[in-house]
Motif scaffolding. Structure first.
Motif, PDB file in Angstrom:
ATOM      1  N   THR A  36       0.830  -1.205   0.000  1.00  0.00           N
ATOM      2  CA  THR A  36       0.000   0.000   0.000  1.00  0.00           C
ATOM      3  C   THR A  36       0.862   1.251   0.000  1.00  0.00           C
ATOM      4  N   VAL A  39       2.441   1.806  -3.461  1.00  0.00           N
ATOM      5  CA  VAL A  39       1.504   2.403  -4.417  1.00  0.00           C
ATOM      6  C   VAL A  39       1.325   3.894  -4.125  1.00  0.00           C
ATOM      7  N   GLU A  40       1.168   4.242  -2.858  1.00  0.00           N
ATOM      8  CA  GLU A  40       0.968   5.641  -2.482  1.00  0.00           C
ATOM      9  C   GLU A  40       2.187   6.489  -2.857  1.00  0.00           C
ATOM     10  N   VAL A  58      -5.603   4.897  -1.511  1.00  0.00           N
ATOM     11  CA  VAL A  58      -5.314   3.553  -2.028  1.00  0.00           C
ATOM     12  C   VAL A  58      -6.355   2.594  -1.466  1.00  0.00           C
ATOM     13  N   ALA A 105      -6.844   2.644  -6.840  1.00  0.00           N
ATOM     14  CA  ALA A 105      -6.612   3.847  -6.031  1.00  0.00           C
ATOM     15  C   ALA A 105      -7.387   5.000  -6.651  1.00  0.00           C
TER      16      ALA A 105
END
Length: 234
Positions: A36, A39-40, A58, A105
């Protein structure tokens, strides 16, 4: 005595199994949290050129995923994916065991844009009195939304347009300064630096329009189209 020993042994065994299971679940949860965060951070990098406030959300990753721990993890945007609004980010592991997952997201961008203040007619030349400035989430607006009144004033409408609806560049009679598939330059600049990269335009655009391009390294970028075949990323 014998029964007590057996009972104690079974209890300790069950506690040990439970501790192992809890440890495994905690490990899986930590992996999900790491993904997570990856991705952020990736979406933050993609949004570096934005001058307006934005919020990254996300979507929760299924904690039941049992993925092999990865020592070579890379984030990417699937071909044709957008950077704003509802997005999908790919996570690719190359070692020690290959796997790929996709994470949903949302990137909400807040800025000023313009809508029609009055109903507009085909062939009508726009003046400032025809425009109404709105501040809100621009990431859910159509591509090419007008963000500067000078992009609309003096332009001629191609067709009728109702009041209160977002104004876009493709509603006007205009000549594009960048064509889809064209080789262009991406100019990234900020305080004390200016960097130029080669890229391919993903769409056509007129002067001042937001456009996406793909660099030769495969990275997708967004910037403002300028005459002369380049886009500007602040």
């Amino acid at each position: 005595m014998k029964n007590w020993l057996i009972s104690t042994f079974l209890t300790l065994t069950l506690l040990g199994v439970s501790a192992i299971a809890n440890g495994q679940n905690q490990s899986i949860q930590e992996d999900v949290q790491r993904l997570t965060i990856e991705v952020e951070n990736f979406l933050k990098e993609q949004s570096q050129g934005l001058k307006d406030p934005y919020v990254i959300e996300v979507k929760p990753i299924d904690p039941r995923l049992k993925l092999t721990p990865c020592s070579d993890l890379k984030s990417f945007l699937p071909a044709g994916a957008k950077v704003w609004g509802k997005v999908t980010v790919g996570l690719r592991c190359s070692a020690p065991k290959g796997w790929v997952i996709y994470v949903a997201a949302q990137v909400r961008v807040y800025a000023e844009y313009f809508v029609s203040k009055n109903p507009l007619n085909a062939g009508q030349t726009l003046s400032e009195e025809d425009l109404l400035k709105i501040r809100g989430e621009i990431s859910n607006q159509p591509m090419g939304t007008i963000t500067d009144k000078q992009q609309a004033i003096g332009k001629t409408m191609l067709a009728t347009h109702p009041a209160g609806v977002t104004l876009r560049h493709d509603l006007f009679k205009s000549v594009p300064v960048i064509l889809q598939g064209q080789s262009i330059k991406v100019i990234s600049q900020g305080p004390g630096f200016r960097v130029s990269n080669d890229a391919i335009a993903i769409q056509q655009a007129i002067e001042g329009q937001l456009i996406r391009a793909k660099t030769l390294s495969g990275q997708f970028v967004s910037g403002i189209a300028r005459s002369g075949g380049f886009i500007e990323v602040q």
